[in-house]
Design a protein around this motif. Structure first.
Motif, PDB file in Angstrom:
ATOM      1  N   ALA A 121       6.290  19.402  -3.579  1.00 41.09           N
ATOM      2  CA  ALA A 121       5.695  20.000  -2.384  1.00 41.09           C
ATOM      3  C   ALA A 121       4.811  18.991  -1.654  1.00 41.09           C
ATOM      4  CB  ALA A 121       4.869  21.227  -2.766  1.00 41.09           C
ATOM      5  N   GLN A 122       4.628  19.213  -0.358  1.00 43.97           N
ATOM      6  CA  GLN A 122       3.790  18.329   0.447  1.00 43.97           C
ATOM      7  C   GLN A 122       2.355  18.288  -0.061  1.00 43.97           C
ATOM      8  OE1 GLN A 122       4.401  16.237   2.963  1.00 43.97           O
ATOM      9  NE2 GLN A 122       6.590  16.623   3.133  1.00 43.97           N
ATOM     10  N   ASP A 123       1.867  19.423  -0.597  1.00 41.43           N
ATOM     11  CA  ASP A 123       0.470  19.477  -1.041  1.00 41.43           C
ATOM     12  C   ASP A 123       0.335  19.353  -2.560  1.00 41.43           C
ATOM     13  OD1 ASP A 123       1.505  21.929  -1.776  1.00 41.43           O
ATOM     14  OD2 ASP A 123      -0.229  23.096  -1.088  1.00 41.43           O
ATOM     15  N   SER A 124       1.322  18.745  -3.207  1.00 44.18           N
ATOM     16  CA  SER A 124       1.253  18.565  -4.659  1.00 44.18           C
ATOM     17  C   SER A 124       0.039  17.727  -5.051  1.00 44.18           C
ATOM     18  CB  SER A 124       2.521  17.878  -5.174  1.00 44.18           C
ATOM     19  OG  SER A 124       3.649  18.722  -5.079  1.00 44.18           O
ATOM     20  N   VAL A 125      -0.524  18.048  -6.201  1.00 44.27           N
ATOM     21  CA  VAL A 125      -1.661  17.314  -6.752  1.00 44.27           C
ATOM     22  C   VAL A 125      -1.182  16.636  -8.031  1.00 44.27           C
ATOM     23  CG1 VAL A 125      -4.010  17.479  -7.673  1.00 44.27           C
ATOM     24  CG2 VAL A 125      -3.293  18.944  -5.749  1.00 44.27           C
ATOM     25  N   PHE A 126      -1.205  15.312  -8.006  1.00 47.92           N
ATOM     26  CA  PHE A 126      -0.618  14.521  -9.089  1.00 47.92           C
ATOM     27  C   PHE A 126      -1.627  14.271 -10.206  1.00 47.92           C
ATOM     28  CE2 PHE A 126       0.311  10.468 -11.156  1.00 47.92           C
ATOM     29  CZ  PHE A 126       1.618  10.654 -11.543  1.00 47.92           C
ATOM     30  N   PHE A 127      -1.127  14.273 -11.427  1.00 45.75           N
ATOM     31  CA  PHE A 127      -1.880  13.843 -12.610  1.00 45.75           C
ATOM     32  C   PHE A 127      -0.843  13.257 -13.561  1.00 45.75           C
ATOM     33  CE2 PHE A 127      -4.090  13.903 -16.563  1.00 45.75           C
ATOM     34  CZ  PHE A 127      -5.450  13.992 -16.296  1.00 45.75           C
ATOM     35  N   GLY A 128      -1.118  12.068 -14.112  1.00 46.25           N
ATOM     36  CA  GLY A 128      -0.150  11.459 -15.005  1.00 46.25           C
ATOM     37  C   GLY A 128      -0.655  10.149 -15.575  1.00 46.25           C
ATOM     38  N   PRO A 129       0.250   9.280 -16.018  1.00 42.54           N
ATOM     39  CA  PRO A 129      -0.158   8.004 -16.604  1.00 42.54           C
ATOM     40  C   PRO A 129      -1.083   7.193 -15.714  1.00 42.54           C
ATOM     41  CG  PRO A 129       2.133   8.415 -17.104  1.00 42.54           C
ATOM     42  CD  PRO A 129       1.709   9.502 -16.163  1.00 42.54           C
ATOM     43  N   ASP A 130      -0.860   7.220 -14.388  1.00 43.72           N
ATOM     44  CA  ASP A 130      -1.774   6.511 -13.491  1.00 43.72           C
ATOM     45  C   ASP A 130      -3.197   7.036 -13.621  1.00 43.72           C
ATOM     46  OD1 ASP A 130      -0.212   4.565 -12.263  1.00 43.72           O
ATOM     47  OD2 ASP A 130       0.526   5.934 -10.725  1.00 43.72           O
ATOM     48  N   THR A 131      -3.336   8.345 -13.826  1.00 39.81           N
ATOM     49  CA  THR A 131      -4.677   8.940 -13.966  1.00 39.81           C
ATOM     50  C   THR A 131      -5.385   8.389 -15.192  1.00 39.81           C
ATOM     51  OG1 THR A 131      -3.716  10.959 -13.027  1.00 39.81           O
ATOM     52  CG2 THR A 131      -5.952  11.117 -13.940  1.00 39.81           C
ATOM     53  N   VAL A 175     -22.060  12.869  -6.535  1.00 39.76           N
ATOM     54  CA  VAL A 175     -20.698  12.356  -6.476  1.00 39.76           C
ATOM     55  C   VAL A 175     -19.866  13.208  -5.518  1.00 39.76           C
ATOM     56  CG1 VAL A 175     -18.654  11.713  -7.806  1.00 39.76           C
ATOM     57  CG2 VAL A 175     -20.930  11.609  -8.880  1.00 39.76           C
ATOM     58  N   LEU A 176     -19.270  12.558  -4.543  1.00 37.59           N
ATOM     59  CA  LEU A 176     -18.373  13.229  -3.617  1.00 37.59           C
ATOM     60  C   LEU A 176     -16.934  12.997  -4.058  1.00 37.59           C
ATOM     61  CD1 LEU A 176     -19.855  12.372  -0.095  1.00 37.59           C
ATOM     62  CD2 LEU A 176     -20.307  14.361  -1.535  1.00 37.59           C
ATOM     63  N   ALA A 177     -16.113  14.030  -3.907  1.00 40.19           N
ATOM     64  CA  ALA A 177     -14.676  13.936  -4.145  1.00 40.19           C
ATOM     65  C   ALA A 177     -14.007  14.286  -2.823  1.00 40.19           C
ATOM     66  CB  ALA A 177     -14.245  14.897  -5.240  1.00 40.19           C
ATOM     67  N   VAL A 178     -13.326  13.324  -2.200  1.00 44.61           N
ATOM     68  CA  VAL A 178     -12.768  13.553  -0.867  1.00 44.61           C
ATOM     69  C   VAL A 178     -11.253  13.452  -0.893  1.00 44.61           C
ATOM     70  CG1 VAL A 178     -14.863  12.725   0.254  1.00 44.61           C
ATOM     71  CG2 VAL A 178     -12.978  11.134  -0.110  1.00 44.61           C
ATOM     72  N   ASP A 179     -10.619  14.283  -0.059  1.00 45.50           N
ATOM     73  CA  ASP A 179      -9.164  14.292   0.028  1.00 45.50           C
ATOM     74  C   ASP A 179      -8.782  14.986   1.332  1.00 45.50           C
ATOM     75  OD1 ASP A 179      -6.253  14.658  -0.654  1.00 45.50           O
ATOM     76  OD2 ASP A 179      -6.936  14.055  -2.639  1.00 45.50           O
ATOM     77  N   ILE A 180      -7.568  14.699   1.834  1.00 49.59           N
ATOM     78  CA  ILE A 180      -7.062  15.403   3.010  1.00 49.59           C
ATOM     79  C   ILE A 180      -6.276  16.649   2.619  1.00 49.59           C
ATOM     80  CG2 ILE A 180      -6.967  13.342   4.461  1.00 49.59           C
ATOM     81  CD1 ILE A 180      -3.952  13.236   3.919  1.00 49.59           C
ATOM     82  N   ASN A 181      -6.063  16.851   1.322  1.00 50.48           N
ATOM     83  CA  ASN A 181      -5.246  17.939   0.812  1.00 50.48           C
ATOM     84  C   ASN A 181      -6.142  19.091   0.345  1.00 50.48           C
ATOM     85  OD1 ASN A 181      -3.507  19.654  -0.558  1.00 50.48           O
ATOM     86  ND2 ASN A 181      -2.689  18.090  -1.927  1.00 50.48           N
ATOM     87  N   PRO A 182      -6.137  20.243   1.015  1.00 53.51           N
ATOM     88  CA  PRO A 182      -6.991  21.364   0.591  1.00 53.51           C
ATOM     89  C   PRO A 182      -6.709  21.818  -0.841  1.00 53.51           C
ATOM     90  CG  PRO A 182      -6.153  21.745   2.807  1.00 53.51           C
ATOM     91  CD  PRO A 182      -5.419  20.545   2.273  1.00 53.51           C
ATOM     92  N   LYS A 230       7.467  10.982   3.065  1.00 59.99           N
ATOM     93  CA  LYS A 230       6.068  10.794   3.443  1.00 59.99           C
ATOM     94  C   LYS A 230       5.162  11.911   2.922  1.00 59.99           C
ATOM     95  CE  LYS A 230       7.074   7.892   7.434  1.00 59.99           C
ATOM     96  NZ  LYS A 230       6.843   7.615   8.872  1.00 59.99           N
ATOM     97  N   ARG A 231       5.418  12.336   1.676  1.00 60.85           N
ATOM     98  CA  ARG A 231       4.560  13.338   1.038  1.00 60.85           C
ATOM     99  C   ARG A 231       3.190  12.724   0.760  1.00 60.85           C
ATOM    100  NH1 ARG A 231       9.020  14.671  -3.423  1.00 60.85           N
ATOM    101  NH2 ARG A 231       9.330  12.449  -3.014  1.00 60.85           N
ATOM    102  N   ALA A 232       2.139  13.471   1.122  1.00 61.53           N
ATOM    103  CA  ALA A 232       0.782  12.918   1.109  1.00 61.53           C
ATOM    104  C   ALA A 232       0.356  12.443  -0.270  1.00 61.53           C
ATOM    105  CB  ALA A 232      -0.210  13.959   1.631  1.00 61.53           C
ATOM    106  N   TYR A 233       0.782  13.144  -1.316  1.00 61.98           N
ATOM    107  CA  TYR A 233       0.337  12.778  -2.661  1.00 61.98           C
ATOM    108  C   TYR A 233       1.023  11.520  -3.180  1.00 61.98           C
ATOM    109  CZ  TYR A 233       4.666  14.231  -4.964  1.00 61.98           C
ATOM    110  OH  TYR A 233       5.969  14.305  -5.385  1.00 61.98           O
ATOM    111  N   ARG A 234       2.079  11.072  -2.469  1.00 64.38           N
ATOM    112  CA  ARG A 234       2.904   9.974  -2.986  1.00 64.38           C
ATOM    113  C   ARG A 234       3.025   8.791  -2.039  1.00 64.38           C
ATOM    114  NH1 ARG A 234       8.486   8.552  -4.127  1.00 64.38           N
ATOM    115  NH2 ARG A 234       8.708   8.153  -6.365  1.00 64.38           N
ATOM    116  N   HIS A 235       2.918   9.034  -0.737  1.00 69.08           N
ATOM    117  CA  HIS A 235       3.232   8.013   0.258  1.00 69.08           C
ATOM    118  C   HIS A 235       2.042   7.096   0.514  1.00 69.08           C
ATOM    119  CE1 HIS A 235       5.369   6.144   3.494  1.00 69.08           C
ATOM    120  NE2 HIS A 235       4.528   6.565   4.435  1.00 69.08           N
TER     121      HIS A 235
END
Length: 329
Positions: A121-131, A175-182, A230-235
């Motif tokens: 999905a366009q608004d997917s929230v990723f968590f994985g080895p990179d995290t 600490v602020l956590a900022v993102d364009i994804n609600p 161009k998915r926001a979580y990946r692009h």
């Protein structure tokens, strides 16, 4: 110095129509914590291979439901809990069974909610080895830096892992956590509540554009693939996904307090022996008043991308950490 933001989504003040959903997620997270739930999230390809095995088509326990994201039978959850999750669309019907639209992963003793598998999905929230690698980079910086941290920001926070790790290690810091994804901001809110980090606030911002002030620590684990959708979580933009990371460097360097640091974990695509990320980042960081270090933490990630048209000329994609420190006054 202080910092302000113009579009708040506080970790304890989400939109009214989302409150039931997020409260249910928080309650589910606390239930999993109480049960001693543990799950390490792997790469999408490894996840797919595990779920493709003959005996792994259906869930057998909570790890299968909320970690491996496998379809499950009603008997695996109490009726009341299943109905509650169905009512707020955390769980949905799937091929005569049920399936969760979120996953839960552990990092040390922390628990994080993020998007279900696969993340399409366009608004997917990723968590994985990179995290996990990003977390290690932050923890290494916190162990070795002597600069006090009063203000910090996690750019493109996703699940909020970076912000929460800093907030736990520096309880007096804001600490602020900022993102364009609600969705990312809401998941960060839930994860911050689970971690009992009252000093984390989630804000809507395109990088640092909606917040002001300087920071003792800026961290980022941005998307770094060149994604055709161009998915926001990946692009990560042009230059095989490295453009966004360069943009972060440009914005962050001059928002550091004297003695403050940027810790950027990202991907570096290599073409004909050239690191495309560092080729464009070096002229920005290699200037008077700043010191920097750069290292590969994994020389070869997302190798399957080399089979795609976008990466037809790439040799490899490396996982790297760039640390930039502003000179103290």
């Amino acid at each position: 110095m202080s910092q302000t933001a113009t579009s708040p989504t506080s970790n304890h003040a989400v939109a009214t129509n989302d409150q039931s959903h997020d409260l249910a997620l928080l309650q589910l997270g606390r239930r999993l914590q109480a049960d001693g739930y543990q799950f390490t999230t792997v790469t999408p390809l490894t996840h797919q291979r595990n779920n493709g095995r003959e005996n792994n088509h259906h869930a057998r326990d909570l790890r299968d439901i909320f970690g491996w994201n496998r379809p499950f039978d009603s008997q695996l959850l109490p009726d009341a809990e299943l109905k509650a999750l169905l009512s707020i669309a955390v769980v949905r019907a799937h091929a005569g069974l049920w399936i969760s639209d979120v996953r839960w992963s552990t990092l040390h003793d922390l628990l994080f909610v993020h998007s279900g598998f696969p993340t399409v999905a366009q608004d997917s929230v990723f968590f994985g080895p990179d995290t996990y690698r990003f977390a290690h980079a932050i923890e290494e910086h916190l162990r070795t830096s002597v600069h006090p941290i009063h203000t910090a920001v996690d750019i493109g926070c996703g699940s909020g892992a970076g912000a929460i790790l800093i907030a736990r290690a520096r309880r007096d810091a804001q600490v602020l956590a900022v993102d364009i994804n609600p969705t990312a901001l809401r998941f960060t809110a839930v994860n911050a509540a689970l971690a009992e980090t009252e000093n984390v606030s989630a804000w809507h911002s395109d990088l640092l554009e909606s917040i002001s002030g300087e920071f003792d620590l800026i961290v980022a684990n941005p998307p770094y693939m060149q994604d055709t959708q161009k998915r926001a979580y990946r692009h990560g933009g042009e230059r095989l996904g490295s453009a966004l990371s360069v943009r972060i460097v440009e914005q962050a360097m001059h928002r550091l307090t004297p003695g403050g640091s940027l810790v950027l974990y990202t991907g570096a695509p290599w073409v004909d022996g050239t690191d495309l990320f560092m080729e464009h980042a070096r002229p920005i960081v290699d200037v008077p008043g700043f010191t920097w270090s750069y290292r590969e933490v994994d020389p070869d990630v997302f190798g399957e991308e080399l089979e795609t048209e976008n990466y037809a000329q790439a040799e490899r994609i490396a996982a790297v950490v760039l640390t930039v420190t502003r000179a103290a006054s």
